[in-house]
Structure formats: structure tokens, C-alpha cells
Design an enzyme around this catalytic site. Structure first.
Site, PDB file in Angstrom:
ATOM      1  CB  ALA A  70      50.771  27.925  66.555  1.00  6.86           C
ATOM      2  N   GLY A 129      48.906  23.530  63.807  1.00  3.64           N
ATOM      3  CA  GLY A 129      49.874  22.780  64.607  1.00  3.64           C
ATOM      4  C   GLY A 129      49.246  21.570  65.283  1.00  3.64           C
ATOM      5  CD  GLU A 132      52.190  21.886  61.129  1.00  3.32           C
ATOM      6  OE1 GLU A 132      52.050  22.705  62.058  1.00  3.32           O
ATOM      7  OE2 GLU A 132      52.951  22.055  60.169  1.00  3.32           O
ATOM      8  CD  GLU A 154      48.989  26.039  59.600  1.00  3.47           C
ATOM      9  OE1 GLU A 154      48.254  25.605  58.678  1.00  3.47           O
ATOM     10  OE2 GLU A 154      49.334  25.341  60.560  1.00  3.47           O
TER      11      GLU A 154
END
Ligand code: NAD
Length: 739
Positions: A70, A129, A132, A154
Site C-alpha cells: 500500500a 497489499g 493480499e 506490515e
């Protein structure tokens, strides 16, 4: 048929109805998840759901990596919006943040339930992300390249994978393996990822899209395993007999790794534990709640600021003087092939520089080069390097005892014993060969650079480049400007640190500079506690509970007690009547001179070291304690406060004395240099988070109990009175582009 232009994704639809979504953000070297990316992905999912002509989709990237995760600025923006809104209505602000933070997760849930098969064709690294997105696809194929990293990092910046990572990864890999990966923010190479269940196939890069297409065409199943009846979590759910074992070990691992100081790791544990007991939709909601709570916690903001923005800005040359051309560094000299010199030679050669490594004679220098062989052999064993790499690194290091070898070096670094007279002698010998134009750097831990520079032919081209031990592991390098060090020498030093891929901080000259001076207060606090009669094990555990990577006595063993002894002797000689003796001196004298205990280097220090690498506190330590306190009468949190406050206070003094000029350097230096409680974001973020006024009160209180070393400096009083934080008063200049 190419349907879209000037967007973050390109959509190509084949005759077979398979849409290839190629991620290729304009004007960025990496794909990251932004609001626009989410918007385009959302629109694509709508179309996939509604357009009957589409039979399935392949998601891939046109960049070397798939996606780096992200956009951190976007996350911080959400945190800031929350802070502002919370001032008027905290409940509403939290609810808004929760919905905001769920949008990515909701999007991915829509992707996996769209009814059409979607396959991730991972051409390169997929982190956070990015991974993900792949986890929400029905099938994952990765290019066969060991350099590719697949992981969820993260937790390294105080967050959790909030796009469903904490729910899908354990449902694929099992709770135990996925937790191991997420708690340390690690990654796997494609083969390991396939073996663990994270991905399904590894294929040659050139056949990635073909394989992806073949999977969609082979009547692929568009339903995730966890959305099917009878789904079982690999390894079992928390209340199954096998699953329970994971949690017994998992809780112990979590405690050992974090000492409960890291809210993100705790939240990840909770997400997996709670999420595996409920259907995935509920699990995703649980994850979003924990994610929201982390964004409201200052730990994440501090860690992101320090580990992400500040490290990046400093590594890119935030402190490099402008207007000086980039140095061409090809060959460097290292004099002194001991613990530090050998490490400096290794990191330089590993970065592709030629190195001349000198010691008293060739045999001693060869011993230093042997470290490089040992380190590369270790990498070969772990599959990170080849025999060819070993050959190349060793070929780049020329060991010797003849100063004539230094001819043609672009920079010389000395790392001989911490002895002023010896260093003077080395400077003269080196410069007799190199002349005065080659920048000379000293790796001294404590001797002032201005004083050493007096022995050099040109103090403007004399600088401190202070490495941390072990050099190959530590990411920080402290560059010290003497009073007369010129901008060119600084630029050369910064270019060198960049070349060896470490993070530099630039500080002004003073005894101990910044890092050694501040970390000494941690070690000294440990010595004082020993002197007071605190049980040694309690001292060490309190240090770790405070967030330090090792206790103060263990740390002293690592840097070596004889070095501490030499430093004290040098300081005493230089300062004369101004030198103030502390309990540290008595203890070090007793250890080094009285008992011949030098630390890890001779397997005897505050600890005894076994041959197998294990260690135990030396039982004889009690003999050094004039009295012994009952541990039940001691408050551990007070010991922790002493450790952190002593270091933070010394940092304020460094700022007040202009040794430090940039708050980012204070924080980055403290966490990367000596591991100051990383969850705080660094010494100054630690103060800012509690507020200078509260910190002032803590120091006053500690001073009343423990003496004048906790006397708050005028700068802290001033900040507390003005209700200003350090990051407000010393706001760093806006980021400058790399040169
Ligand atoms: P060390 O004792 O391991 O190595 C010093 C080396 O210098 C030895 O190999 C010795 O043979 C060599 N040497 C001595 N006299 C010499 C001469 N006349 N010519 C050539 N070589 C000579 O010490 P170290 O721990 O590597 O420390 C070296 C320097 O780095 C010191 O200034 C120290 O303060 C500094 N430093 C140490 C650490 C640490 O953690 N140990 C950290 C940062 C900086």
C-alpha cells in the site's frame, strides 16, 4: 484488444473471454496500492461480475515487481484525517476510519466472490497489499526466480496486513506458519511459498501467462476453499487438538519476540486466533477492527515515520551538501583488520568496491579477510550466494602490511586500536602514500575527530565514519564532521555509505559523538544498577522489557569490556581534572584488570560463553556488588524508565549542544545504531509521544531518586513550557530528490 490508456491498469481481452489485467502505474517504478488503484480495480470487478462475455481474469504486472504494497502516504493520510475528526467526535471519527480501512478488504472480498475464476500471475515481488491481492485470487502462479519475495511486512512498521492477509494466509498455510511469517514481517521465495501453500505453482517466467491462461481454461473453480462447505483450516482451528499446540508455542514465540511491546504483533495474533473460529466475512471484520486500532495508536505512526520516511530520506542523501559531483569510488583502503576493519572490508567488497586491507603484517590482514570468506560461506549455505560470489568478493580484497598498496585508493578508513598515539601514527603513514587529497576517515568510537584531524595533512578532508558492530548486520553508519571537515569530504563519506547500502546520519564532533555517547548511558545505567545491588538477571530482563534488543551487560560484552576500559583511559587522559568517575569505572577496572574478563571476545565478560554459542550470566558478578537488593522490593517498570529516559535525555543534550542537527537522525540513529526500543520510533519520538512536559516530570522524579544525571537540560524545560514537540520545533525540511 486494448481497452484503456493512461490508467494504472491495462485490460486486454482475448477471444477466449479471459481478461488480462496488467498493472503498470505511470511515472512510478513500483506498483503500489492507491485510491486510484482501488477505484480501477473496483471498476474491473464490476465488469467481471456483470459482463457475461468475460470468462475469467489474470492479474499481472508490467513492472519488474508485482506490487510493493500500500502507498504508506495514503495510510498516514487516513490516520491524519482521523486525528482531526476525532478532536470534535472521536466515536464518529473511529467509525469513519473503520469504514475507510475496510474498503480495500471489501474490494478483495468482492474479487474472490465475483463468480469468475481469477488467477494471479506473479512476475515479481509481491509484498503487503500486493500479496493480499494475490491471496484473494483463486489461483496463484509465480515466476521461477529466487530473487522474488512474497510476504507480508506490515508488522515491521507497526501495522497488520489489513487486506485480508491475516485471514487468508492462515487458511492457506495454517496458523503456525503464517504467524511466523507475519509476526516478523518476513517473506518467502517462490519455492518456499509453494511448499508452504501460499502459492500454487512456480513456472518459468516466459510461460507465466500461458500457465495462467491454461488454469482459467481448465474449468477453473471460482470459489475459494474457505467458501466451500466442509473447509478445514490446515493444522486445525485454535480449539482443535492439533490447533491448540500452535497457540501454546505461538504465544511463547510472541512473548519472546515482542515482550508485549508491539501492538501490531499482538493484533496479528488476535486476528488469526479469533478469525479462524468464524466464517471469513466475520474474520475480515475482526481484522479491520484491529487494523483501525493500530492506526489510532502512535506506535504505527512513529515506526512509519522513522523506519520508512526518515530512513528513506537519509539514505537518499537528505544531508548531502548540494553542488558537489557524485564521487567515483572504486578502491578504498582499510587500515586495521580487526573486528571492525574486517567487517568494513567485507561490506565494501560485497558492494563491488576494491579494498586494500592492511594490518601490522600480511598474516594479520589475511585473518581479517577470512571474515569475508566466513560470511559469504554462510550466505552460500543459506542459498543466498554462490561459489562465484565468494570468489569475486575475495578477489576484491587485497590483504597486506605494506602501506604502498594504498596507492590509487579513493578513500581510506582506519580501524586500528582506540589509541590516539597509534591513530596519529597511522594517519601519517597513510598520507605519506596517498597525499592529502584522498579523504581520510577514522572509525574511532569516541576520540574527537577535530583532535585527530590535527595530525592529518588536510583537516578539511578528514572525517569520522563510524560503523556499528557487527558491521555486516548493522544498517547505520554515523558520519562525524570535525570542526574543519569540508563539504567535499562529507559528500565522499555519504556517497561511500550509499554505495555500501547503509543508512547514514551526520553529526557534529564531540566525545562519543551521538551514538556511543547515548548508548553509553544505557550501559552505565546497567552498571549503576549492578553497583546498587539489583540482581544481574533483573537488570538484563528490565533492559529487554524496556524494548532494548539485549540487556546493558550483554551489550557491554558485545562491544568488549577492554574497549570500554581503553575508552575510559583515553577520556581520563584527555579530560584531566574534568573527568568524572562513575561506578562504571570501578566495575570495568575490576572486570578487565582484576579478572581478565574482556567480554564475548574472550568468552568471559558479564556472561560466560560456551563453545556452542550459549551464554549464562557470570555467577561471580555478585562479588562486585557491595550490597544485594531483594528483587521483590524493586519496581521493574522504574528500571525500564531509567533505561529509556537516560538515553532520551542524553539525546536532548546532543540536540542542545548541536551535535545533532536533525530530529530524523536522532531517531533513525537510535533505532538502527543500537536498537533503542524500536516501537517508540526512536529517542525523540519516545519523548514526543508522551509529551515533553510529561517527560520533564519523569526526569525530575528520577533525579530526585537517582541523582543529577537526570537533570533536565534547559532545552527540555523550554519545550515543556512551550508545549512543543521536537518534531514541531525541529520540523525536517521537505524531502529532496536523490542526487
Ligand atoms: P580490534 O582490536 O578488533 O582491531 C584492531 C586492529 O588494529 C587489530 O587487527 C590490530 O592488529 C590492528 N592494528 C593495531 N596496530 C596496528 C598498526 N600499527 N598497523 C596496522 N594495524 C594495526 O578493534 P576493533 O574493535 O576492530 O576496533 C577498531 C576501531 O574501531 C577502534 O577505534 C574502535 O574504537 C572502533 N570501533 C569499535 C567498535 C566495536 O564495537 N568494537 C564499534 C565502532 C568503532
Amino acid at each position: 484488444m486494448v481497452e484503456t490508456k493512461d490508467t494504472d491498469f491495462r485490460i486486454d481481452i482475448g477471444k477466449d473471454g479471459i481478461a488480462v489485467l496488467t498493472w503498470d502505474m505511470p511515472a512510478r517504478s513500483m506498483n503500489v496500492i492507491t485510491e486510484r488503484v482501488m477505484g480501477e480495480l473496483g471498476a474491473f470487478i464490476d465488469r467481471l461480475e456483470s459482463d457475461e462475455a468475460l470468462t475469467g481474469a489474470i492479474i499481472t504486472s508490467a513492472k519488474p515487481a508485482f506490487c510493493a504494497g500500500a502507498d504508506i502516504a495514503m495510510l498516514l493520510g487516513a490516520g491524519k484525517r482521523y486525528e482531526e475528526a476525532a478532536r470534535s467526535d472521536e466515536r464518529a471519527a473511529t467509525a469513519a476510519l473503520f469504514e475507510d480501512m475496510r474498503s480495500f478488504s471489501n474490494l478483495l472480498r468482492r474479487l474472490e466472490t465475483c463468480g469468475k475464476p481469477v488467477v494471479a500471475a506473479l512476475n515479481g515481488t509481491a509484498l503487503g497489499g500486493g500479496l493480499e491481492i494475490a491471496l484473494a485470487c483463486h489461483h496463484r502462479i509465480c515466476a521461477d526466480d529466487r530473487a522474488i519475495k512474497l510476504g507480508l511486512p506490515e508488522s515491521k512498521i507497526g501495522l497488520l496486513p489489513g487486506g485480508g492477509g491475516t485471514q487468508r494466509l492462515p487458511r492457506l498455510m495454517g496458523a503456525g506458519d503464517s504467524l511466523k511469517l507475519m509476526l516478523r514481517g518476513g517473506s518467502l521465495d517462490p519455492d518456499r511459498a509453494r511448499a508452504s501453500g501460499m502459492i500454487d505453482e512456480v513456472v518459468a517466467a516466459r510461460s507465466l501467462l500461458k500457465s495462467a491462461r491454461a488454469w482459467v481454461e481448465s474449468s477453473a473453480d471460482p470459489v475459494q476453499p474457505w467458501d466451500k462447505d466442509g473447509f478445514r483450516v490446515p493444522g486445525g482451528t485454535p480449539y482443535s487438538p492439533s490447533g491448540m499446540m500452535t497457540w501454546i508455542a505461538g504465544n511463547a514465540l510472541y512473548r519472546k519476540q515482542t515482550l508485549d511491546n508491539y501492538p501490531a504483533q499482538r493484533a496479528i495474533m488476535s486476528c488469526v486466533f479469533e478469525g479462524l473460529q468464524v466464517p471469513i466475512d466475520v474474520g475480515l471484520r475482526i481484522e479491520a477492527r484491529y487494523f483501525t486500532s493500530l492506526l489510532r495508536n502512535p506506535v504505527a505512526g512513529n515506526m512509519i515515520r522513522t523506519f520508512f520516511f526518515s530512513v528513506q530520506a537519509l539514505a537518499k542523501g537528505a544531508r548531502r551538501p548540494g553542488g558537489i559531483a557524485k564521487s567515483r569510488l572504486r578502491k578504498i583502503g582499510v587500515v586495521g583488520a580487526g573486528m571492525m576493519g574486517a567487517g568494513i572490508a567485507y561490506v565494501s567488497a560485497a558492494a563491488g568496491l576494491d579494498v586494500v586491507l592492511l594490518d601490522r603484517d600480511k598474516a594479520a590482514a589475511e585473518k581479517g579477510r577470512a571474515l569475508s570468506e566466513k560470511l559469504v560461506r554462510g550466505r552460500i549455505k543459506r542459498g543466498q550466494a554462490s561459489e562465484a560470489d565468494l570468489k569475486a568478493v575475495l578477489a576484491r580484497i587485497e590483504p597486506g602490511g605494506d602501506y604502498g598498496l594504498l596507492k590509487g585508493c579513493d578513500l581510506v578508513i582506519e580501524a586500528v586500536f582506540e589509541d590516539r598515539a597509534l591513530k596519529d601514527e597511522i594517519i601519517a603513514k597513510v598520507q605519506a602514500v596517498t597525499g592529502k587529497s584522498v579523504v581520510f576517515a577514522s572509525n574511532t568510537s569516541t576520540l574527537p575527530i577535530t583532535g585527530l584531524a590535527e595530525s592529518s595533512l588536510d583537516p578539511e578532508r578528514f572525517i569520522g565514519i563510524h560503523f556499528f558492530s557487527p558491521v555486516h548486520k548493522m544498517g547505520l553508519v554515523e558520519i562525524i564532521r570535525g570542526e574543519r571537515t569540508g563539504d567535499e569530504a562529507l559528500a565522499v563519506a555519504l556517497d561511500y555509505v550509499r554505495a555500501i547500502r547503509k543508512t547514514p546520519i551526520v553529526v557534529n564532533d564531540a566525545r562519543g559523538f551521538y551514538a556511543s555517547r547515548v548508548v553509553a548511558t544505557y550501559i552505565e545505567e546497567g552498571h549503576r544498577m549492578l553497583d546498587e545491588g539489583v540482581p544481574p538477571a533483573m537488570i538484563e530482563n528490565a533492559g529487554r522489557l524496556a524494548g532494548m534488543p539485549v540487556g546493558p551487560l550483554a551489550l557491554n560484552d558485545e562491544v568488549s569490556l577492554d574497549l570500554s576500559h581503553k575508552i575510559a583511559a583515553a577520556a581520563k587522559a584527555d579530560l584531566g581534572a574534568d573527568y568524572v568517575a562513575t561506578p562504571r569505572e570501578r566495575i570495568i577496572e575490576e572486570m578487565v584488570v582484576g579478572r581478565g574478563r574482556f567480554g564475548r571476545k574472550n568468552a568471559k565478560g558479564f556472561y560466560d560463553y560456551n563453545e556452542d554459542g550459549g551464554k549464562r550470566l557470570w555467577p561471580g558478578l555478585e562479588e562486585l556488588q557491595p550490597e544485594r537488593l531483594d528483587p521483590d522490593t524493586l519496581d521493574v517498570s522504574r528500571l525500564c524508565d531509567r533505561f529509556l529516559a537516560a538515553q532520551a535525555l542524553e539525546t536532548v543534550r546532543c540536540l542542545e549542544e548541536n551535535i545533532l542537527e536533525d530530529v530524523r537522525e536522532a531517531d533513525v540513529g537510535s533505532v538502527l545504531g543500537w536498537g533503542f526500543a524500536p516501537f517508540t520510533g526512536g529517542t525523540l519520538s519516545y519523548i514526543d509521544t508522551m509529551g515533553p512536559a510529561r517527560f520533564l516530570a519523569l526526569c525530575e522524579d528520577l533525579k530526585a531518586d537517582h541523582g543529577a544525571r537526570f537533570e533536565p537540560p534547559a532545552l527540555l524545560r523550554d519545550m515543556a513550557a512551550g508545549k512543543e514537540t521536537f518534531y514541531e520545533r525541529y520540523a525536517p525540511p521537505p524531502a529532496r530528490a536523490a542526487e
